[in-house]
Design an enzyme around this catalytic site. Sequence first.
Site, mmCIF file in Angstrom:
data_model
loop_
_atom_site.group_PDB
_atom_site.id
_atom_site.type_symbol
_atom_site.label_atom_id
_atom_site.label_comp_id
_atom_site.label_asym_id
_atom_site.label_seq_id
_atom_site.Cartn_x
_atom_site.Cartn_y
_atom_site.Cartn_z
ATOM 1 N N HIS A 47 -7.180 -9.893 5.330
ATOM 2 C CA HIS A 47 -5.873 -9.793 4.679
ATOM 3 C C HIS A 47 -4.887 -9.237 5.700
ATOM 4 C CE1 HIS A 47 -7.179 -5.616 4.479
ATOM 5 N NE2 HIS A 47 -5.916 -5.281 4.292
ATOM 6 N N HIS B 86 -5.585 3.260 6.208
ATOM 7 C CA HIS B 86 -6.045 2.406 5.114
ATOM 8 C C HIS B 86 -5.477 2.826 3.765
ATOM 9 C CE1 HIS B 86 -8.557 -0.040 2.562
ATOM 10 N NE2 HIS B 86 -8.976 1.043 1.922
ATOM 11 N N HIS C 219 -9.799 -5.767 10.918
ATOM 12 C CA HIS C 219 -10.289 -6.962 10.228
ATOM 13 C C HIS C 219 -9.378 -8.138 10.546
ATOM 14 C CE1 HIS C 219 -6.903 -6.229 7.546
ATOM 15 N NE2 HIS C 219 -7.286 -4.951 7.574
#
Length: 277
Positions: free
Chosen positions: A116, A60, A105
């Site tokens: 995104h 991340h 996600h």
Amino acid sequence: MRILISADMEGATGVTWPDDVMPGASQWERCRSLFTSDVNAAVQGFHDGGADEVIINEAHSTMRNLLLEQLDDRARMLTGRHKALSMVEGVQHGDVDGVAFVGYHAGAGMEGVLAHTYLANSITGVWLNDVRASEGLLNAQVVAEYGVPVVLVTGDDVACEDALGYAPEALKVAVKDHVSRYAAVCRTPARTAADIRAAAKEATALAVRHAPVRGGPFTVAVEFDAEHLAMAATVVPGVDRIAERKVAYTSETMYEGIRAFKAVTTIVSAAVEEQYG
């Protein structure tokens, strides 16, 4: 048996809005512990299922979010940038039997909490061979080239539904239910940790390497929210403009494809101005 965890943060327990995941933001420090709890639960579950080693690739943002001091002592973690395969770095060495996508996600332009693809904004859609692509789909195609199955996916309910398309046999754990891009119905850390641990234990049985999948060529199309970003992306060799705000390129392998995608997003990030985008 060696398991690689690709750990992203937007799909972690309790995370619902930008301040939860942006390094230095007001809620980021608190959410680091929630993120680490999810990853720990996966580590514990894989060891429960018989894994000999679990390696975590921090995936991340700055790739420096997980709290090493809170991790299970049996785990090892690759933290920091920059890495040849970015989010799935480590799969290319031939010693990984299964990959887990923890905290994943939905992709750009999709419904889903903090949805995104690579860039938090600017990109409005990504397509891989004409299929709308999340980071999960892109990374699943990369690991398939090394004969490594995706065995576990955690995130919101939309991310789990997305994973049905690229890893139908993998175990899925929804840690929250999507309400909007910045809202979700969240389960408690104790509950999600138990769910992830149980799923990881079961998923260990799926960690069996197979023959590498050579699915190329791969055409990646990327749509941006501004015309000048498409123009900027064409600096990368092989990237052509196919519409006012859209570019595309073709790679023979996803190893090349994901590296080209990283180059495109890096160039585009540098072309975004603070106020006008």
